[in-house]
Design an enzyme around this catalytic site. Sequence first.
Site, mmCIF file in Angstrom:
data_model
loop_
_atom_site.group_PDB
_atom_site.id
_atom_site.type_symbol
_atom_site.label_atom_id
_atom_site.label_comp_id
_atom_site.label_asym_id
_atom_site.label_seq_id
_atom_site.Cartn_x
_atom_site.Cartn_y
_atom_site.Cartn_z
ATOM 1 N N HIS A 179 0.787 -1.243 0.000
ATOM 2 C CA HIS A 179 0.000 0.000 0.000
ATOM 3 C C HIS A 179 0.810 1.281 0.000
ATOM 4 O O HIS A 179 0.244 2.359 -0.132
ATOM 5 C CB HIS A 179 -0.932 0.038 1.211
ATOM 6 C CG HIS A 179 -0.226 0.398 2.500
ATOM 7 N ND1 HIS A 179 0.558 -0.495 3.176
ATOM 8 C CD2 HIS A 179 -0.184 1.546 3.219
ATOM 9 C CE1 HIS A 179 1.058 0.082 4.261
ATOM 10 N NE2 HIS A 179 0.630 1.334 4.311
HETATM 11 C C1 UD1 Z 1 -1.811 6.076 5.422
HETATM 12 C C2 UD1 Z 1 -0.520 6.602 6.039
HETATM 13 C C3 UD1 Z 1 0.527 5.498 6.015
HETATM 14 C C4 UD1 Z 1 0.012 4.243 6.689
HETATM 15 C C5 UD1 Z 1 -1.346 3.848 6.114
HETATM 16 C C6 UD1 Z 1 -1.908 2.732 6.940
HETATM 17 C C7 UD1 Z 1 0.026 8.975 5.718
HETATM 18 C C8 UD1 Z 1 0.970 9.884 5.044
HETATM 19 N N1 UD1 Z 1 0.030 7.698 5.281
HETATM 20 O O1 UD1 Z 1 -1.542 5.697 4.091
HETATM 21 O O2 UD1 Z 1 1.677 5.938 6.735
HETATM 22 O O3 UD1 Z 1 0.934 3.218 6.436
HETATM 23 O O4 UD1 Z 1 -2.252 4.962 6.176
HETATM 24 O O5 UD1 Z 1 -2.804 1.959 6.190
HETATM 25 O O6 UD1 Z 1 -0.688 9.370 6.604
HETATM 26 N N2 UD1 Z 1 -8.647 5.168 0.776
HETATM 27 C C9 UD1 Z 1 -9.878 4.570 0.690
HETATM 28 N N3 UD1 Z 1 -10.554 4.339 1.841
HETATM 29 C C10 UD1 Z 1 -10.086 4.682 3.064
HETATM 30 C C11 UD1 Z 1 -8.836 5.295 3.146
HETATM 31 C C12 UD1 Z 1 -8.136 5.531 1.985
HETATM 32 O O7 UD1 Z 1 -10.346 4.256 -0.377
HETATM 33 O O8 UD1 Z 1 -10.770 4.414 4.076
HETATM 34 C C13 UD1 Z 1 -7.890 5.401 -0.480
HETATM 35 C C14 UD1 Z 1 -8.157 6.765 -1.071
HETATM 36 O O9 UD1 Z 1 -8.148 6.619 -2.456
HETATM 37 C C15 UD1 Z 1 -6.960 7.578 -0.630
HETATM 38 C C16 UD1 Z 1 -5.859 6.524 -0.603
HETATM 39 O O10 UD1 Z 1 -6.489 5.331 -0.190
HETATM 40 O O11 UD1 Z 1 -6.663 8.634 -1.503
HETATM 41 C C17 UD1 Z 1 -4.734 6.855 0.329
HETATM 42 O O12 UD1 Z 1 -5.218 7.096 1.642
HETATM 43 P P1 UD1 Z 1 -4.329 7.915 2.703
HETATM 44 O O13 UD1 Z 1 -5.017 7.938 4.014
HETATM 45 O O14 UD1 Z 1 -3.915 9.205 2.124
HETATM 46 O O15 UD1 Z 1 -3.002 7.112 2.795
HETATM 47 P P2 UD1 Z 1 -2.706 5.563 3.025
HETATM 48 O O16 UD1 Z 1 -2.066 5.026 1.806
HETATM 49 O O17 UD1 Z 1 -3.894 4.875 3.574
HETATM 50 N N1 UDP Z 2 -3.526 -5.244 8.845
HETATM 51 C C1 UDP Z 2 -4.808 -5.724 9.083
HETATM 52 N N2 UDP Z 2 -5.560 -6.137 8.003
HETATM 53 C C2 UDP Z 2 -5.085 -6.082 6.725
HETATM 54 C C3 UDP Z 2 -3.773 -5.594 6.515
HETATM 55 C C4 UDP Z 2 -3.033 -5.163 7.593
HETATM 56 O O1 UDP Z 2 -5.257 -5.786 10.228
HETATM 57 O O2 UDP Z 2 -5.820 -6.468 5.812
HETATM 58 C C5 UDP Z 2 -2.736 -4.788 10.005
HETATM 59 C C6 UDP Z 2 -1.321 -5.298 10.066
HETATM 60 O O3 UDP Z 2 -1.252 -6.566 10.647
HETATM 61 C C7 UDP Z 2 -0.655 -4.221 10.921
HETATM 62 C C8 UDP Z 2 -1.358 -2.983 10.500
HETATM 63 O O4 UDP Z 2 -2.585 -3.383 9.886
HETATM 64 O O5 UDP Z 2 -0.930 -4.426 12.291
HETATM 65 C C9 UDP Z 2 -0.471 -2.294 9.526
HETATM 66 O O6 UDP Z 2 -1.154 -1.349 8.851
HETATM 67 P P1 UDP Z 2 -0.692 -0.828 7.430
HETATM 68 O O7 UDP Z 2 0.074 -1.868 6.724
HETATM 69 O O8 UDP Z 2 -1.920 -0.317 6.806
HETATM 70 O O9 UDP Z 2 0.221 0.417 7.818
HETATM 71 P P2 UDP Z 2 1.746 0.607 8.259
HETATM 72 O O10 UDP Z 2 2.074 -0.323 9.369
HETATM 73 O O11 UDP Z 2 2.602 0.408 7.047
HETATM 74 O O12 UDP Z 2 1.768 2.038 8.697
#
Ligand code: UD1
Ligand code: UDP
Length: 359
Positions: free
Chosen positions: A199
């Site tokens: 992601h």
């Molecule tokens: C964010 C965090 C990242 C973390 C991740 C955990 C920042 C800079 N990034 O990344 O550090 O690892 O969360 O999962 O804060 N979207 C949906 N539904 C949702 C949320 C997001 O469809 O509920 C889609 C949207 O298209 C959005 C994209 O995901 O534009 C990115 O979402 P965003 O919250 O900006 O960043 P993550 O990649 O989720």
């Molecule tokens: N995770 C989860 N379900 C999923 C994928 C990830 O519960 O389908 C959990 C994972 O085990 C970890 C956390 O989400 O505890 C990590 O989140 P993510 O990878 O979104 O973000 P990051 O750790 O890179 O910030």
Amino acid sequence: MDVMHVVGNRPQFIKLSPVSRELRKRGIQEVIIHTGQHYDANLSEIFFEELDIPEPARNLDVGSGSHAQVTGAAMIRIEKVIEEFTPKCVVVYGDTNSTLAAALAAAKLCIPLIHVEAGPRTYNKTNPEECNRVVVDHISDYLCAPDRISFENLIKEGIAKDKIFFTGDVMYDEFLYCLLQGQDNISLCPDGYILMTWHRQENTCNRERMEKIICFIEKISYDIILPLHPRTKKFLEVYGLEERINKIPYLKIIEPVGYKEMTVLLNNCKLLVSDSGGASKEASFVGKKCIYMLDLNIWPELVENGYIQLMDIDNNEMVERSLYEIKNILAGRKWLCRPEFFGNGNAAVKIVDVIEKIV
Ligand code: UD1
Ligand code: UDP
């Protein structure tokens, strides 16, 4: 109000869970504010429900957008709720834009700020989370480090030692708490599987890198379960790569799963392929190796001890080495035991000890 937690992203709900449980056990008043950065039910609600986290008092509905849009909107709205609830301290988790927004709002209102998961560093500013971590650590009053290296990073950056606490990792607490309660999904791949998550901005923001990751998956030729983050789903569509990925016969793309199921998927997999900071560490909790799809050394102890192998998808040599390692693991030639870098599963107790002194 004693304690205000500000959360907004999937990993933060997981990190919040054991801290909130411990606060409730000790009768300390808390209020949870959800920024709304993550809003899909399987990235948000599911964690509150299955982990029995109290309902957030407010959802600030910041939604998606550019870094500045999300951080700015969250900061403005968090300032208002801090003024409304007047907490004795604010607790923030990890390194996302929600963490940064809450930390800035609290620090500028002179509310004592506690950072859970302080100190990890990649020393690479192109990694958006790195900017968040560094800023948040330097404006926090109490820094809870998940491992020794994070603790030492903070000391090296000149942060006063009496502000830093080596508490261990709340994710380890929650992992142990959830593992035995999960739903087994192994029926999807009865002969074993590789678990994958994907992601990060670095791996979804350009078509060429996404295509290289698909090519890597094609070369693995082994059952893979991929709970797909909506960001990755969206960019596969945007770049017209859906059809190609859907054709890989042994790749099973599923919806994001809850944490209990995730712990079981990790426990039963042969190995993890991921760019998740959290999951790459959790794999080690059950002695599984992670091929980490970024050249960012966020957990150096795990890299040095063979739990994490870094792989920049643009670096052919790293990709070849990873494919070779995967073959070795699938052939049963590698075995790892659980490391002890992240505490004993009682990080939340230590964090709440810190909080109790403030409130
Ligand atoms: C964010 C965090 C990242 C973390 C991740 C955990 C920042 C800079 N990034 O990344 O550090 O690892 O969360 O999962 O804060 N979207 C949906 N539904 C949702 C949320 C997001 O469809 O509920 C889609 C949207 O298209 C959005 C994209 O995901 O534009 C990115 O979402 P965003 O919250 O900006 O960043 P993550 O990649 O989720
Ligand atoms: N995770 C989860 N379900 C999923 C994928 C990830 O519960 O389908 C959990 C994972 O085990 C970890 C956390 O989400 O505890 C990590 O989140 P993510 O990878 O979104 O973000 P990051 O750790 O890179 O910030």
